[in-house]
Design a protein around this motif. Structure first.
Motif, mmCIF file in Angstrom:
data_model
loop_
_atom_site.group_PDB
_atom_site.id
_atom_site.type_symbol
_atom_site.label_atom_id
_atom_site.label_comp_id
_atom_site.label_asym_id
_atom_site.label_seq_id
_atom_site.Cartn_x
_atom_site.Cartn_y
_atom_site.Cartn_z
ATOM 1 N N GLY A 156 50.910 48.856 33.764
ATOM 2 C CA GLY A 156 51.789 47.816 34.292
ATOM 3 C C GLY A 156 51.554 46.463 33.689
ATOM 4 N N ALA A 157 52.382 45.523 34.106
ATOM 5 C CA ALA A 157 52.375 44.119 33.683
ATOM 6 C C ALA A 157 52.868 43.966 32.244
ATOM 7 C CB ALA A 157 50.995 43.495 33.876
ATOM 8 N N LYS A 158 52.927 42.720 31.809
ATOM 9 C CA LYS A 158 53.474 42.439 30.468
ATOM 10 C C LYS A 158 52.496 42.923 29.393
ATOM 11 C CE LYS A 158 56.503 38.809 31.888
ATOM 12 N NZ LYS A 158 56.280 37.581 32.658
ATOM 13 N N GLY A 178 53.968 47.624 31.536
ATOM 14 C CA GLY A 178 54.894 48.138 32.549
ATOM 15 C C GLY A 178 56.356 48.021 32.174
ATOM 16 N N TYR A 179 56.648 47.798 30.894
ATOM 17 C CA TYR A 179 58.039 47.630 30.484
ATOM 18 C C TYR A 179 58.422 48.752 29.519
ATOM 19 C CZ TYR A 179 57.526 43.355 33.007
ATOM 20 O OH TYR A 179 57.300 42.463 34.026
ATOM 21 N N CYS A 232 51.019 49.074 38.469
ATOM 22 C CA CYS A 232 51.367 47.674 38.782
ATOM 23 C C CYS A 232 52.717 47.320 38.179
ATOM 24 C CB CYS A 232 50.270 46.756 38.252
ATOM 25 S SG CYS A 232 48.644 47.175 38.905
ATOM 26 N N LEU A 233 53.773 47.881 38.769
ATOM 27 C CA LEU A 233 55.127 47.700 38.228
ATOM 28 C C LEU A 233 56.007 46.898 39.173
ATOM 29 C CD1 LEU A 233 55.645 51.467 37.231
ATOM 30 C CD2 LEU A 233 54.878 49.626 35.732
ATOM 31 N N GLY A 234 55.439 46.380 40.266
ATOM 32 C CA GLY A 234 56.237 45.738 41.310
ATOM 33 C C GLY A 234 56.844 46.812 42.210
ATOM 34 N N LYS A 245 59.391 49.977 42.434
ATOM 35 C CA LYS A 245 59.273 50.778 41.212
ATOM 36 C C LYS A 245 57.944 51.542 41.180
ATOM 37 C CE LYS A 245 60.290 49.989 36.360
ATOM 38 N NZ LYS A 245 60.469 48.977 35.327
ATOM 39 N N GLY A 257 51.195 45.935 42.600
ATOM 40 C CA GLY A 257 51.987 44.739 42.283
ATOM 41 C C GLY A 257 51.406 43.929 41.142
ATOM 42 N N GLY A 258 51.136 42.661 41.419
ATOM 43 C CA GLY A 258 50.680 41.748 40.365
ATOM 44 C C GLY A 258 49.174 41.732 40.152
ATOM 45 N N ASP A 308 47.603 40.946 36.698
ATOM 46 C CA ASP A 308 47.644 39.528 36.305
ATOM 47 C C ASP A 308 46.441 38.787 36.889
ATOM 48 O OD1 ASP A 308 50.329 39.512 34.950
ATOM 49 O OD2 ASP A 308 50.949 40.201 36.922
ATOM 50 N N ARG A 343 49.679 30.895 47.096
ATOM 51 C CA ARG A 343 50.437 31.519 46.017
ATOM 52 C C ARG A 343 51.750 30.765 45.785
ATOM 53 N NH1 ARG A 343 51.301 37.944 45.067
ATOM 54 N NH2 ARG A 343 51.640 37.710 42.847
ATOM 55 N N ARG A 360 58.641 31.601 43.979
ATOM 56 C CA ARG A 360 58.549 32.728 44.917
ATOM 57 C C ARG A 360 59.141 32.402 46.284
ATOM 58 N NH1 ARG A 360 54.761 36.558 42.884
ATOM 59 N NH2 ARG A 360 54.744 37.619 44.865
ATOM 60 N N ARG A 395 61.526 34.887 47.870
ATOM 61 C CA ARG A 395 60.880 36.134 48.305
ATOM 62 C C ARG A 395 60.079 35.898 49.574
ATOM 63 N NH1 ARG A 395 58.055 38.744 43.093
ATOM 64 N NH2 ARG A 395 57.302 40.138 44.710
HETATM 65 N N1 UDP Z 1 56.220 44.545 36.279
HETATM 66 C C1 UDP Z 1 56.146 45.582 35.376
HETATM 67 N N2 UDP Z 1 57.300 46.240 35.045
HETATM 68 C C2 UDP Z 1 58.509 45.898 35.575
HETATM 69 C C3 UDP Z 1 58.558 44.852 36.532
HETATM 70 C C4 UDP Z 1 57.394 44.194 36.861
HETATM 71 O O1 UDP Z 1 55.090 45.907 34.874
HETATM 72 O O2 UDP Z 1 59.491 46.534 35.221
HETATM 73 C C5 UDP Z 1 54.978 43.862 36.623
HETATM 74 C C6 UDP Z 1 54.985 42.359 36.481
HETATM 75 O O3 UDP Z 1 54.723 41.993 35.138
HETATM 76 C C7 UDP Z 1 53.876 41.956 37.443
HETATM 77 C C8 UDP Z 1 53.983 43.045 38.530
HETATM 78 O O4 UDP Z 1 54.718 44.101 37.976
HETATM 79 O O5 UDP Z 1 52.642 42.064 36.784
HETATM 80 C C9 UDP Z 1 54.742 42.657 39.784
HETATM 81 O O6 UDP Z 1 54.281 41.541 40.296
HETATM 82 P P1 UDP Z 1 54.840 40.950 41.667
HETATM 83 O O7 UDP Z 1 54.515 39.526 41.642
HETATM 84 O O8 UDP Z 1 56.263 41.359 41.880
HETATM 85 O O9 UDP Z 1 53.988 41.782 42.701
HETATM 86 P P2 UDP Z 1 53.254 41.348 44.032
HETATM 87 O O10 UDP Z 1 51.886 40.931 43.599
HETATM 88 O O11 UDP Z 1 54.068 40.276 44.662
HETATM 89 O O12 UDP Z 1 53.267 42.636 44.792
#
Ligand code: UDP
Length: 244
Positions: free
Chosen positions: A107-109, A135-136, A158-160, A163, A184-185, A188, A211, A218, A221
């Motif tokens: 996941g993540a960028k 995650g893309y 960690c895709l949000g 997903k 999630g994030g 990061d 945050r 945010r 959200r």
């Molecule tokens: N993300 C990903 N692929 C996607 C969409 C999001 O990898 O298609 C990643 C995004 O880069 C981030 C995480 O998923 O690292 C989502 O973070 P978000 O802030 O939504 O999550 P939270 O911590 O609020 O649950």
């Protein structure tokens, strides 16, 4: 024991109890997944029955947001405490480190999972980082193959939301991992790109405010937090929710 909050059945555990339960799953012989819902999850699941089912079928459903803890109180079925996904993740890394087990970060960028992995390895030198993937991606199959070939015990997804939960439910068992966690994030944070609220803010239940101060975009959200509280109040007045 499960506590129903607006249709999501949470496990009522302390952080330590959750860590013990997670350690059991990690050492088991088959695939398990853990979800960490916050108020946003609850609201999206109202419009997405598949997401709700996947959350409720998880092996552990941990209350990640303070809004969930407040909702439980309003419903008259208080939870023991908030169990942030990132804390549970750290507890599972400590377990994996003890076992000398294998970790995959998904996941993540691009670049974030690698950086998170290298920092995790410094802190937990006995675990093996067996792979990372950003995650893309559009095509699931090569990613599932990459994870399964790396043969992880523990997998962070960690895709949000939703997903990551849908990914775990659909593909998780094929990865061969023992435990997958939707986080999630978190990558990061582990990579050092986003910092967590200081301990004092966390103790006061104000991690969300910290945050928000760091990421003002945010706000839309986070506006969902009060909505969940008013829904809980409505449910309480109608006599819904509770323990089972
Ligand atoms: N993300 C990903 N692929 C996607 C969409 C999001 O990898 O298609 C990643 C995004 O880069 C981030 C995480 O998923 O690292 C989502 O973070 P978000 O802030 O939504 O999550 P939270 O911590 O609020 O649950």
């Amino acid at each position: 024991m499960k506590t129903d909050i607006l249709g999501i059945r949470f496990d009522d555990l302390t952080r330590e109890e959750a860590a013990q339960a997670g350690a059991g799953l990690l050492r088991s012989g088959s695939f398990h997944y853990v979800v960490t819902p916050n108020p946003e999850f609850i609201l999206s699941s109202e419009k997405d029955p598949e997401f709700r089912r996947i959350l409720n079928e998880a092996d552990l459903v941990l209350p990640d947001g303070i809004g969930v803890v407040y909702s439980a109180k309003i419903l008259g079925t208080p939870l023991k405490e908030r169990v942030p996904g990132i804390d549970f993740a750290a507890d599972m890394l400590a377990q994996l480190n003890e076992m000398g087990g294998r970790l995959f970060l998904l996941g993540a960028k691009p670049g974030v999972a690698e950086e998170a992995g290298s920092r995790i390895c410094t802190q937990y030198p006995n675990l093996v980082l067996c792979g990372t993937h950003d995650g893309y991606f559009d095509n699931e199959a090569p990613v599932v193959r990459a994870v399964s070939q790396a043969a992880p015990d523990l997998l962070f997804v960690c895709l949000g939301a939703p997903k990551q939960e849908k990914w775990m439910a659909r593909w998780g068992a094929l990865t061969g991992a023992k435990l997958a966690i939707g986080l999630g994030g978190a990558l990061d944070v582990f990579a050092g790109n986003v910092d967590r609220a200081p301990e004092k803010w966390r103790r006061m239940g104000l991690e969300w405010a910290y945050r928000l101060s760091r990421e003002p975009k945010r706000i839309g959200r986070m506006a969902k937090l009060p909505l969940v509280l008013t829904r809980s109040l409505g449910a309480r007045l109608r006599g819904k929710g509770g323990r089972s």
